[in-house]
Design a protein around this motif. Structure first.
Motif: not given
Length: 778
Positions: A327-328, A341-343, A372-374, A379-380
């Motif tokens: 992320p920024q 970020y989500f896009s 995806w798990n990584m 993300i979380i």
């Protein structure tokens, strides 16, 4: 003589022996036995004249050989002469024969020239014919090879690399082995691996361009996918509501025919509009040209390097995933940072999902799940970190909406998102915290702006405006004519409205969390409880402690909290109406407003008592007794009269508060009675401490008499019933200890005190011996 003859014999023997040595040396030289070193050393010894004598022997030997050669030549000379004579005789015949042979050869050469020419022409023609036939055969054999190679070049020029690889395979396996002996075929064979590498490099370059392109445009892909998912969800929700409406309409068919037809027309138009919209809008996958991936995969598969390509693709995509998930630093400052970020993340996994379903083995479900798990863990972690910096509840709410759309979009592509919804519950707590901070400021502003006076209403319209904001019911007040006053101050309806706004704001976060109405109801009640028990309670406590809040304001705060407490049941009804959950449900939580406002009332009451006692202390501090006076002034002290006047006016304020409601009257009376009793007790204690002060060393009877006059004024104040409701002389009992002590000294009735001490009927039962002794010493 004998010795001399013996010496001559020895010399003679040596001479003969040397001659024999020279003879042997010459024989070895003539026999050409090499090496001659030993022979020559035997000749050239240390004897004098050995060389000269050997040369003489050698010359004699040469002369003998010359005589033998001469004899041999004389013996064969006649035969040689005869042979020469015969050769001379045939010399002329040999010349003639030579001329004849030369002439015959010339004539034969002249006669065979034409034959030779014709023969050479025939040979040349036959060689040409044979060469032509051979060339035709070889060309027929090489022509397909050349055609295939030309086709290969053309396919390379038009970038049909997969077809070019198939052509190369045919050339290598079918055509080139037939003509492998030709040099141009060897050149072709050498060029084919180079062409394969060129195709690999070109396809890999196209793949790199593709990866770079989707990295740059992943946010656009993800934004499109999220919009489509949101539109699909909105459409599904509308369709579900329409079905529910149709179900309810069937229950009342007789009265809703017209509404049904209108709804059907509206729904039909909705379907048509959606169909037109779908034709115009491209899907997220349509925004990407996946042909470079397909070509590269096919090319590497044909070349037998499919595994290398798969590993390269997955490695590069993992690197891109790490970049996308980074992320920024200022992402938490605006909602656009979160949206981008989500896009990007959605765009990345939309591409991977498409690759998973349209290719065989390039990516697997295990690979995408692992990726995806990584990503989900990252993300979380990012959301936990950045959301913690968000202090604006509106931004947190927008973040929640983005997370819901993000989760719904990826869930539509088959990715598990339960952990994201679990994270939303953590963010919900943070959202509630930001709401509590915001509402804390709102409550403070409301309390600061309040005048802490009953709300005046001049007419029916103003009265309806107030009760529309706050659920107030008072039959006694309704009977009164206008203008009139409502018991609470202006902050009560404003606080009530803000609590409802808080419930609405809290509800906004609970929407779209895929939770049942019961769970949403429970969440709303818990958050409202926090608002009441923590935020509002803290604001009330701080308000009560503020210096500018006087006794009148404190009494009004007590009345306000009573009305707010009674309004809690209406807030529960409000929550139940929102969530459609009955309050009789065993799972329904209750609001804890009772304890919040009860604690606030207790604090306000305590603050009233504290402020009264502080004011009494201020008056006591200005007391200026002359403890050595011989005679009293005959009237009470000025400071005490001022204090009694202050107390009297203060309690008049209590009694003059609007008591339209019996509960309010009882509450005001109780607070006033308690305050009055507390003030009298504190005044009595303060006067007693004044007498027993350790710094006071001597007291005259005149000072006792003056002090007694002051105590009499206190007793008169207590007996004047400054606050109604006291039974008998309850209030006067606050000064009983002081009265008995002063009576003891005024009448000097020590015999009675000592005689009755310790008995229940003692006249001076409340006088402590130590206190009496201390005062007696002074």
């Amino acid at each position: 003589m004998a010795r001399k003859s013996k010496s001559n014999l020895s010399e003679l023997y040596l001479e003969e022996n040397k001659d024999q040595i020279y003879e042997n040396a010459l024989a070895e030289i003539q026999s050409f036995q090499l090496p001659l070193g030993t022979t020559l050393r035997s000749v050239y010894d240390d004897q004098p004249n050995a060389h000269q004598r050997f040369m003489e022997k050698l010359d004699a030997c040469i002369r003998n050989h010359d005589r033998e050669i001469e004899k041999m030549c004389n013996f064969h000379h006649q035969g040689f002469v005869d042979a020469i004579t015969e050769l001379l005789k045939v010399r002329a015949d040999a010349e003639k024969l030579k001329v004849q042979v030369t002439d015959t050869n010339r004539r034969l050469q002249d006669a065979g020239k034409e034959v030779i020419a014709q023969t050479e022409e025939i040979i040349r023609c036959r060689v040409q014919q044979r060469n032509i036939t051979t060339v035709v055969e070889k060309l027929q054999l090489c022509l397909p090879v050349l055609e295939m190679y030309s086709k290969l070049k053309e396919q390379m020029n038009v970038k049909r690399y997969y077809s070019a690889l198939k052509t190369m395979e045919q050339l290598e396996n079918l055509y080139l082995p037939r003509v492998s002996q030709y040099r141009f075929c060897q050149i072709m064979i050498e060029n084919l691996p180079k062409l394969r590498e060129e195709i690999k490099e070109i396809s890999m370059s196209d793949l790199k361009d593709f990866l770079e392109s989707i990295r740059k445009h992943s946010d656009r892909i993800g934004e499109t996918a999220m919009k489509q998912a949101q539109q699909q969800k909105t459409f599904s929700t509308a369709l579900q509501k329409q079905n529910n409406l149709n179900y309810g309409r069937n229950m009342h068919l007789g009265r809703s025919r017209i509404l049904e037809s209108k709804n059907e027309i509206t729904l039909k138009r909705t379907f048509e509009d959606d169909d037109e919209h779908e034709e115009e809008v491209l899907t997220a996958q349509d925004l990407v040209d996946f042909s470079p991936v397909y070509r590269c995969l096919h090319i590497y598969s044909v070349l037998g390097d499919g595994e290398i390509f798969e590993n390269y693709y997955r490695k590069q995509r993992r690197k891109q995933a790490r970049l996308v998930l980074q992320p920024q630093s200022s992402m938490h400052e605006t909602v656009e940072g979160y949206r981008r970020y989500f896009s990007q993340i959605v765009g990345f996994f939309v591409v991977e999902d498409h690759i998973l379903h349209v290719t065989q083995g390039l990516v697997t479900r295990t690979y995408t799940d692992e990726l995806w798990n990584m990503a989900l863990s990252k993300i979380i972690a990012v959301l936990r970190t950045h959301s913690s910096y968000c202090s604006d509840p509106d931004l947190v709410l927008e973040l929640k909406n983005l997370i819901v759309v993000f989760a719904d979009t990826l869930q539509g592509y088959g990715f598990p998102v339960n952990r994201l919804f679990d994270l939303l519950f953590e963010i919900r707590d943070q959202y509630n915290e930001t709401l509590l901070k915001k509402w804390s400021g709102l409550f403070r502003d409301i309390f600061e702006a309040d005048n802490y006076s009953p709300i005046p209403v001049a007419n029916e319209e103003e009265y309806k405006i107030v009760i529309s904001k706050f659920p107030f019911q008072d039959p006694e007040l309704d009977k009164q004519s206008f203008p009139k006053k409502l018991p609470m101050s202006q902050s009560v309806p404003q606080i009530y409205i803000q609590v409802k706004e808080f419930i609405y704001a809290s509800l906004k976060f609970s929407e779209s969390l895929h939770r049942s109405s019961t769970e949403i109801d429970d969440m709303l009640r818990k958050s409202t409880n926090l608002l009441l028990t923590r935020t509002l309670s803290s604001c009330l406590q701080n308000l009560i402690k503020k210096p500018h809040i006087g006794l009148t304001e404190l009494v009004q705060i007590i009345i306000n909290t009573t009305h707010l407490e009674q309004a809690c049941k209406y807030l529960e009804d409000f929550i139940s109406n929102i969530t459609n959950i009955s309050q009789v449900s065993v799972h329904t939580a209750r609001l804890y407003g009772l304890s919040t406002f009860k604690d606030a009332r207790h604090a306000a009451e305590g603050e009233i008592y504290t402020k009264l006692n502080q004011k009494i202390d201020e008056f006591i501090q200005i007391a200026d007794y002359d403890w050595t006076m011989s005679e009293s002034d005959g009237r009470a002290s000025g400071y005490l009269m001022d204090l009694i006047n202050f107390l009297r006016s203060t309690f008049q304020v209590f009694t003059h508060l609007p008591n339209n409601n019996n509960d309010h009257a009882a509450m005001s009376g109780k607070v006033a009675q308690t305050a009055c009793m507390s003030a009298c007790q504190h005044l009595s204690t303060s006067l007693m401490q004044m007498l027993l002060d350790s710094e006071l060393k001597q007291i005259s009877m005149g000072a006792i008499q003056q002090f007694n006059l002051d105590v009499i004024q206190c007793e008169l104040f207590a007996s004047s019933e400054p606050v109604p409701g006291f039974q008998g002389d309850t209030l006067q009992l606050a000064f009983i200890d002081l009265r008995q002590l002063l009576d003891l000294f005024m009448v000097w009735d020590w015999s009675t005190y000592l005689a009755d001490y310790g008995q229940a009927t003692s006249k001076y039962l409340r006088v402590n011996p130590s206190t009496a002794l201390t005062l007696l010493e002074k």
